[in-house]
Scaffold this motif. Structure first.
Motif: not given
Ligand SMILES: Cc1ncc(COP(=O)(O)O)c(C=O)c1O
Length: 487
Positions: A129, A194-196, A199, A220, A259, A261, A266, A294, A296, A324, A326-327, A334
């Motif tokens: 991740g 961030g993606a979280q 979601i 995930y 939901y 990916t 993932y 997602d 990500y 995101t 973040c990756k 964030r």
């Molecule tokens: C499938 C998936 N979605 C979302 C995220 C979260 O990303 P973020 O750090 O942008 O919240 C991750 C983080 O590992 C992820 O693996």
């Protein structure tokens, strides 16, 4: 086969952060287990050598932790006969926090859906991740930050738009158009932490307690938790080589939200086929439902053209696209975004306003400048090349025949890969032995819903992140694995 001797007591769940004092952490973990009764009076603790091997730390560290427990009366030593937990009466009483009122359903759901503590400390092979932090242009970022804060425009220092800084939203829309073929108006873009958070906003705004939500299984878990905490009943849908099984999804009755990916599932790493994408959109239309897409790690594609995101094929305003930064930068930034059907954008921004008003302006403004000046696109290219080289290093050096382990899959995308293992017991052996020598990896079994009907041995595998560290560290980690796994 590795000859890890069984420990006399169950010490599962002890995770030590290599960035903090190890003996202190071990002392605290053991003390907590003694105080709450998981390690009962007269229990014999493992020999320092065995515990050190299990946790991948030095024997001295274990000895220091034991010494502290000894000094405080939590354990007793018998010469030549090991270390025992003291009689509970001699241990300190457990301080009980006041109970307070009965927690309501929302709090109870939260207590049942905890995220595991994050793996911290400097990146190690094969952490999942995280991208290559070592390549981030910190000097450029620092220069842009300094420039922004030296003389910020007073107009940007008051309360801002909860949907995010307009300049950044425009740039995100332009980036998605050119990099993903996703045409959207900046007014549809909401900046998130961030993606979280994206979601979690979907869970808060699109789910009523008792609703069914379909999620990939394995999948995930943090997304599943966000929906479950909103009161959803989670329905796991199997994943095969074409991604989420749309026939199985169609059999989930009374379900209006899924939901997925699609770019890089993932954790299995498969890509959702075009046929399945179209079936998913039809499903959403039939059910009058939503798809949370997602994306990500969508920047990391190594061969072939990426398939069009569901959001770009959506003609009915049913797909919520989640992305995101973040990756491609680092998770602690964030910063992420979502692209919403026009009818939803305002409500999502309002929900964010109630939570947090809006994201901090400095990071948004600097990211906007970072993109506008072309640094972002350059960094994406650099990161993609680095991740591909690190993937190649892992595929090249990975041992050919590991008993009980399938061959490496082909890896066309993402920051991690998944290798199947033929039983849960073998997965545990491999993961434990790797962790004992300081090599990180996750078991695929950790990504399944507890309610899965899939036989446990079919859930086994290894999930390895390959982008976190440079090639030399990957090679060194594989040398350690060969020894730890007796290959
Ligand atoms: C499938 C998936 N979605 C979302 C995220 C979260 O990303 P973020 O750090 O942008 O919240 C991750 C983080 O590992 C992820 O693996």
């Amino acid at each position: 086969m590795p000859a890890t001797p069984p420990l006399p007591v169950d010490l599962s769940g002890i995770r030590l952060d290599p960035g903090q004092g190890l003996s202190r952490q071990l002392y605290q973990a053991l003390r907590e287990r003694i105080l709450d009764g998981r390690l009962g009076s007269r229990t014999r603790l493992p020999a320092t050598r065995d515990l050190a091997a299990l946790l991948g730390i030095s024997r001295n560290t274990v000895t220091r932790a034991f010494d502290q427990l000894y000094a405080e009366g939590y354990v007793e030593g018998r010469v030549g006969d090991g270390t025992y937990v003291a009689e509970l009466s001699t241990a300190r009483p457990v301080p009980q926090p006041p109970a307070g009122p009965e927690p309501g359903p929302a709090l109870q759901r939260l207590q049942n859906h905890h995220l595991p503590p994050p793996v911290t400390g400097a990146p190690r092979a094969f952490r999942i991740g995280v991208p290559a932090f070592d390549l981030f242009p910190f000097e450029t970022w620092a220069r842009l930050q300094a420039r922004f804060w030296r003389k910020p425009s007073p107009a940007r220092l008051g309360y801002g738009d909860p949907a995010g800084d307009w300049a950044l939203r425009e740039l995100v829309a332009a980036y998605l158009r050119s990099s993903r073929g996703l045409s959207c108006d900046p007014a549809q873009v909401v900046i998130t932490c961030g993606a979280q958070q994206a979601i979690s906003l979907c869970a808060q705004l699109l789910v009523q307690p008792g609703d069914r939500v379909a999620i990939e299984n394995p999948g995930y878990r943090a997304a599943g938790h966000a929906f479950a905490v909103a009161g959803a009943e989670l329905c796991g849908v199997p994943v095969d080589n074409d991604g989420l099984d749309s026939t199985a999804l169609a059999q989930v009755e009374d379900c209006r939200l899924v939901y997925v990916t699609p770019s890089h599932q993932y954790p299995t790493g498969v890509t959702l086929s075009l046929a399945r994408r179209l079936e998913l959109l039809e499903w959403a239309e039939r059910r009058d439902g939503w798809i949370v897409e997602d994306d990500y790690d969508g920047e990391y594609r190594y061969s072939g053209t990426p398939l069009a995101p569901l959001a770009s094929l959506d003609r009915q305003g049913r797909v919520i696209y989640v992305g995101t930064f973040c990756k491609i930068t680092f998770p602690a930034l964030r910063l992420g975004y979502m692209v919403l059907p026009p009818a939803l954008a305002e409500s999502f921004a309002q929900r964010r306003a109630l939570d947090m008003r809006h994201s901090e302006i400095g990071t948004q403004a600097v990211m906007a400048e970072f993109i506008a000046a072309g640094h972002f696109q350059r960094h994406v290219r650099r990161m993609r090349l680095a991740a591909r080289a690190r993937r190649d290093a892992l595929l090249r050096d990975w041992p050919e025949a590991i008993p009980g382990c399938a061959p490496m899959p082909s890896v066309d995308a993402g920051l991690h890969l998944c290798v199947r293992v033929d039983s849960l017991a073998r997965e545990r052996q491999l993961v434990d032995a790797a962790r004992a020598v300081g090599v990180e990896m996750n078991g695929l079994s950790e990504y399944w819903l507890e309610t899965s009907s899939e036989p446990v041995d079919n859930r086994a595998g290894l999930v390895l992140g390959f982008a976190a560290v440079p090639e030399a560290q990957i090679a060194e980690a594989i040398r350690m694995l060969r020894r730890a796994w007796c290959l």
